[in-house]
Design a protein around this motif. Structure first.
Motif, mmCIF file in Angstrom:
data_model
loop_
_atom_site.group_PDB
_atom_site.id
_atom_site.type_symbol
_atom_site.label_atom_id
_atom_site.label_comp_id
_atom_site.label_asym_id
_atom_site.label_seq_id
_atom_site.Cartn_x
_atom_site.Cartn_y
_atom_site.Cartn_z
ATOM 1 N N VAL A 168 0.844 -1.201 0.000
ATOM 2 C CA VAL A 168 0.000 0.000 0.000
ATOM 3 C C VAL A 168 0.876 1.247 0.000
ATOM 4 C CG1 VAL A 168 -1.704 1.313 1.326
ATOM 5 C CG2 VAL A 168 -1.918 -1.162 1.132
ATOM 6 N N ALA A 169 1.963 1.235 0.775
ATOM 7 C CA ALA A 169 2.853 2.394 0.812
ATOM 8 C C ALA A 169 3.486 2.642 -0.552
ATOM 9 C CB ALA A 169 3.926 2.184 1.874
ATOM 10 N N ARG A 170 3.903 1.559 -1.222
ATOM 11 C CA ARG A 170 4.480 1.739 -2.558
ATOM 12 C C ARG A 170 3.453 2.291 -3.533
ATOM 13 N NH1 ARG A 170 7.494 -2.964 -0.935
ATOM 14 N NH2 ARG A 170 5.799 -4.349 -1.642
ATOM 15 N N GLU A 171 2.206 1.836 -3.434
ATOM 16 C CA GLU A 171 1.152 2.366 -4.315
ATOM 17 C C GLU A 171 0.937 3.851 -4.065
ATOM 18 O OE1 GLU A 171 -2.292 0.047 -3.599
ATOM 19 O OE2 GLU A 171 -1.559 -1.761 -4.609
ATOM 20 N N VAL A 172 0.907 4.242 -2.802
ATOM 21 C CA VAL A 172 0.695 5.652 -2.476
ATOM 22 C C VAL A 172 1.846 6.503 -3.000
ATOM 23 C CG1 VAL A 172 0.534 7.307 -0.566
ATOM 24 C CG2 VAL A 172 -0.758 5.172 -0.472
ATOM 25 N N VAL B 254 10.171 5.589 -0.943
ATOM 26 C CA VAL B 254 9.607 4.618 -0.009
ATOM 27 C C VAL B 254 10.678 3.606 0.352
ATOM 28 C CG1 VAL B 254 8.714 3.198 -1.898
ATOM 29 C CG2 VAL B 254 7.736 2.949 0.389
ATOM 30 N N GLU B 255 10.706 3.225 1.603
ATOM 31 C CA GLU B 255 11.599 2.184 2.098
ATOM 32 C C GLU B 255 10.736 1.148 2.799
ATOM 33 O OE1 GLU B 255 14.436 4.046 4.594
ATOM 34 O OE2 GLU B 255 15.336 5.264 2.983
ATOM 35 N N ALA B 256 10.449 0.074 2.121
ATOM 36 C CA ALA B 256 9.556 -0.945 2.663
ATOM 37 C C ALA B 256 10.036 -2.314 2.230
ATOM 38 C CB ALA B 256 8.122 -0.712 2.182
ATOM 39 N N ALA B 257 10.299 -3.160 3.195
ATOM 40 C CA ALA B 257 10.668 -4.547 2.912
ATOM 41 C C ALA B 257 9.426 -5.401 3.113
ATOM 42 C CB ALA B 257 11.792 -4.987 3.843
ATOM 43 N N GLY B 258 8.870 -5.860 2.036
ATOM 44 C CA GLY B 258 7.602 -6.573 2.130
ATOM 45 C C GLY B 258 7.786 -8.070 2.135
ATOM 46 N N PRO B 259 6.703 -8.756 2.346
ATOM 47 C CA PRO B 259 5.421 -8.179 2.752
ATOM 48 C C PRO B 259 5.366 -7.887 4.261
ATOM 49 C CG PRO B 259 5.199 -10.549 2.491
ATOM 50 C CD PRO B 259 6.611 -10.220 2.101
ATOM 51 N N VAL C 16 10.812 13.594 1.325
ATOM 52 C CA VAL C 16 9.769 12.911 2.102
ATOM 53 C C VAL C 16 10.009 11.417 1.941
ATOM 54 C CG1 VAL C 16 7.314 12.423 2.352
ATOM 55 C CG2 VAL C 16 8.085 14.763 1.897
ATOM 56 N N THR C 17 10.118 10.724 3.082
ATOM 57 C CA THR C 17 10.414 9.297 3.051
ATOM 58 C C THR C 17 9.315 8.541 3.787
ATOM 59 O OG1 THR C 17 12.778 9.766 3.066
ATOM 60 C CG2 THR C 17 12.095 7.518 3.617
ATOM 61 N N VAL C 18 8.793 7.512 3.116
ATOM 62 C CA VAL C 18 7.805 6.619 3.721
ATOM 63 C C VAL C 18 8.518 5.315 4.045
ATOM 64 C CG1 VAL C 18 5.585 5.475 3.454
ATOM 65 C CG2 VAL C 18 5.981 7.702 2.374
ATOM 66 N N THR C 19 8.555 4.975 5.342
ATOM 67 C CA THR C 19 9.260 3.776 5.787
ATOM 68 C C THR C 19 8.274 2.849 6.485
ATOM 69 O OG1 THR C 19 11.246 5.106 6.154
ATOM 70 C CG2 THR C 19 11.189 2.905 7.143
ATOM 71 N N VAL C 20 8.209 1.604 6.012
ATOM 72 C CA VAL C 20 7.330 0.606 6.608
ATOM 73 C C VAL C 20 8.201 -0.489 7.199
ATOM 74 C CG1 VAL C 20 5.417 -1.003 6.244
ATOM 75 C CG2 VAL C 20 5.543 1.117 4.915
ATOM 76 N N THR C 21 8.062 -0.706 8.512
ATOM 77 C CA THR C 21 8.866 -1.712 9.208
ATOM 78 C C THR C 21 7.966 -2.496 10.156
ATOM 79 O OG1 THR C 21 9.415 -0.119 10.946
ATOM 80 C CG2 THR C 21 10.966 -0.326 9.103
ATOM 81 N N ARG C 22 8.523 -3.621 10.602
ATOM 82 C CA ARG C 22 7.840 -4.459 11.582
ATOM 83 C C ARG C 22 8.690 -4.478 12.847
ATOM 84 N NH1 ARG C 22 4.405 -9.429 10.920
ATOM 85 N NH2 ARG C 22 4.465 -10.516 12.924
ATOM 86 N N ALA D 49 4.840 -0.472 11.672
ATOM 87 C CA ALA D 49 4.938 0.987 11.730
ATOM 88 C C ALA D 49 5.163 1.530 10.330
ATOM 89 C CB ALA D 49 6.084 1.405 12.647
ATOM 90 N N ALA D 50 4.305 2.487 9.938
ATOM 91 C CA ALA D 50 4.464 3.204 8.667
ATOM 92 C C ALA D 50 4.777 4.649 9.008
ATOM 93 C CB ALA D 50 3.200 3.099 7.819
ATOM 94 N N ALA D 51 6.046 5.050 8.853
ATOM 95 C CA ALA D 51 6.499 6.386 9.231
ATOM 96 C C ALA D 51 6.657 7.247 7.989
ATOM 97 C CB ALA D 51 7.826 6.299 9.994
ATOM 98 N N VAL D 52 6.101 8.458 8.050
ATOM 99 C CA VAL D 52 6.234 9.431 6.962
ATOM 100 C C VAL D 52 7.025 10.610 7.521
ATOM 101 C CG1 VAL D 52 5.032 10.900 5.313
ATOM 102 C CG2 VAL D 52 4.059 8.679 5.950
ATOM 103 N N ALA D 53 8.236 10.797 7.022
ATOM 104 C CA ALA D 53 9.139 11.825 7.545
ATOM 105 C C ALA D 53 9.418 12.863 6.474
ATOM 106 C CB ALA D 53 10.451 11.184 8.015
ATOM 107 N N ASP D 54 9.497 14.132 6.888
ATOM 108 C CA ASP D 54 9.863 15.219 5.986
ATOM 109 C C ASP D 54 10.904 16.091 6.672
ATOM 110 O OD1 ASP D 54 8.609 17.834 7.166
ATOM 111 O OD2 ASP D 54 6.995 16.356 7.314
ATOM 112 N N ASP D 55 11.607 16.918 5.898
ATOM 113 C CA ASP D 55 12.610 17.827 6.444
ATOM 114 C C ASP D 55 12.152 19.271 6.274
ATOM 115 O OD1 ASP D 55 12.772 17.954 3.722
ATOM 116 O OD2 ASP D 55 14.866 17.349 3.570
ATOM 117 N N GLY D 56 10.856 19.499 6.504
ATOM 118 C CA GLY D 56 10.269 20.808 6.278
ATOM 119 C C GLY D 56 10.227 21.685 7.509
ATOM 120 N N VAL D 57 9.103 22.403 7.695
ATOM 121 C CA VAL D 57 9.000 23.438 8.728
ATOM 122 C C VAL D 57 8.965 22.850 10.125
ATOM 123 C CG1 VAL D 57 7.855 25.054 7.197
ATOM 124 C CG2 VAL D 57 6.477 23.434 8.526
ATOM 125 N N GLY D 58 8.658 21.547 10.258
ATOM 126 C CA GLY D 58 8.661 20.912 11.559
ATOM 127 C C GLY D 58 7.450 21.271 12.399
#
Length: 399
Positions: free
Chosen positions: A260-264, A281-286, A317-323, A329-338
């Motif tokens: 789903v993260a890769r599709e998004v 995206v950084e996701a090791a599936g499934p 912007v990095t989407v990381t999906v881990t177990r 956990a699906a983390a969405v990180a950015d380096d913006g205004v915070g």
């Protein structure tokens, strides 16, 4: 406008209900007054009749009553000595009248009731009673009934207000839900439509600039356009189902959150490039969870949309999906205004925004993500600092 109409409807309901109850209380009070007054009047007549039947002379009548007697063949009329001259005149004339009951004025705004009878020995008797005590009791009864009706009317107003509030409450709830659904739908449809519009613009520009033999990339973009359109339809369907049955359980199916993260990310990549933001995206599936695929995609899309919107030009912007520890956990990180972590709880409110120079606004995004997380028995974690980016993590139980 809707609140004003509800208030007007509530006030109208209170006025109508209290008016009906007030009229009923008034009619009941009037009926009680008439019946009680008649009962007391009959009791007075019965007492006067007993006095006439038991009287042997005119000298000892009950208090407040006066007797008169005319013996057979006599011209003079005997009257109780304590009677006033006006009562003497009234009783003297009454014994000559046919038997019955009369009321007359005794002077000084006093009314008296006179009862006349004729005995078998030929004597004529009359008894007069001052009606002041009866009128006084009737006045006291009227005041008591008036106080009771005012108290009943006050109670009716309170009851009508409570009933009106309870009756109007479902309408207010329905209007609130309607406005919330419109806001949610607007927010949810905005990002997919923006992505579709951006992709369509790119296809139009490339179609003008590229020769006919280089259509492969355009075909890929068209495939993505079809996928995005399908996702948009799923979002609309999901919103309609949520509006019709908000409290029904979500579908319990197994979903690969990495996929789903890769599709998004694939769907939002053109949108990110338009903002000059690198999206990866950084996701090791499934990596599997249980729940509704469309709702989870909606949550991740909202997180990516917020991250891209607040990332600086040339940012990432990095989407990381881990177990981890039996959870996903699906983390969405950015380096913006915070953002300020101290305001993390408040940022889950609808249309919340950051302070302290961060200038970060979340609209409905985080509120909807939190709703999806709770429906999946998960949580949303927020981390970051003003000017140093932010990370929002969707944590769900692993399948």
């Amino acid at each position: 406008m809707d609140e004003a109409r509800l208030d007007r409807a509530r006030r109208t309901s209170v006025a109508q209900t209290a008016g009906v109850i007030g009229v009923v209380l008034l009619l009941v009070g009037a009926l009680m007054f008439v019946l009680t007054s008649r009962q007391e009047s009959r009791a007075l007549d019965a007492g006067l009749t007993e006095v006439l039947a038991a009287a042997e002379d005119v000298d000892d009548p009950p208090p407040g009553q006066f007797l008169a007697r005319q013996r057979p063949g006599a011209a003079a009329v005997e009257v109780t000595r304590s009677a006033s001259p006006e009562l003497v005149r009234i009783l003297d004339g009454a014994v000559g009248r046919p038997p019955g009951r009369y009321e007359t004025d005794a002077g000084d705004d006093r009314r008296v009731r006179v009862l006349v009878t004729r005995r078998t020995d030929g004597s004529r008797w009359a008894v007069a009673a001052d009606l002041a005590p009866l009128r006084r009791r009737q006045g006291q009864l009227a005041v008591a009934l008036l106080v009771a009706e005012l108290a009943g009317l006050a109670g009716a107003l309170v009851a009508a207000a409570l009933l009106a509030r309870r009756a109007v409450a479902p309408l207010a709830t329905a209007l609130t839900l309607q406005r919330r659904f419109v806001a949610d739908a607007s927010h949810e449809l905005r990002t997919p439509l923006t992505v579709l519009h951006t992709r369509a613009q790119m296809l139009a520009r490339r179609a003008r600039s590229q020769p006919a033999d280089r259509l492969t990339d355009q075909l890929d973009q068209l495939d993505q356009l079809v996928a995005d359109t399908r996702a948009l339809g799923e979002v609309v369907e999901d919103l309609l189902v949520s509006a019709a049955a908000e409290h029904q359980p979500l579908p319990d199916t197994e979903v690969d959150l990495a996929e789903v993260a890769r599709e998004v990310v694939a769907s939002m990549s053109a949108y990110a490039r338009e903002h000059r933001v690198e999206l990866r995206v950084e996701a090791a599936g499934p990596v599997r969870v249980r729940g509704a695929r469309t709702a989870l995609r909606r949550a991740l899309t909202a997180l990516v949309d917020n991250a891209v919107g607040h990332a600086t030009e040339g940012g990432h912007v990095t989407v990381t999906v881990t177990r981890r520890d039996g959870r996903v956990a699906a983390a969405v990180a950015d380096d913006g205004v915070g953002l300020d972590p101290a305001e993390a709880d408040r940022l889950f409110e609808r249309f919340a925004h950051g302070t302290a120079g961060a200038g970060r606004r979340f609209g409905l995004g985080l509120a909807l993500v939190q709703h999806v997380a709770r429906a999946h028995r998960g949580t949303v974690e927020v981390a970051g600092a003003p000017g140093r980016g932010a990370t929002v993590t969707l944590v769900l139980p692993a399948a």
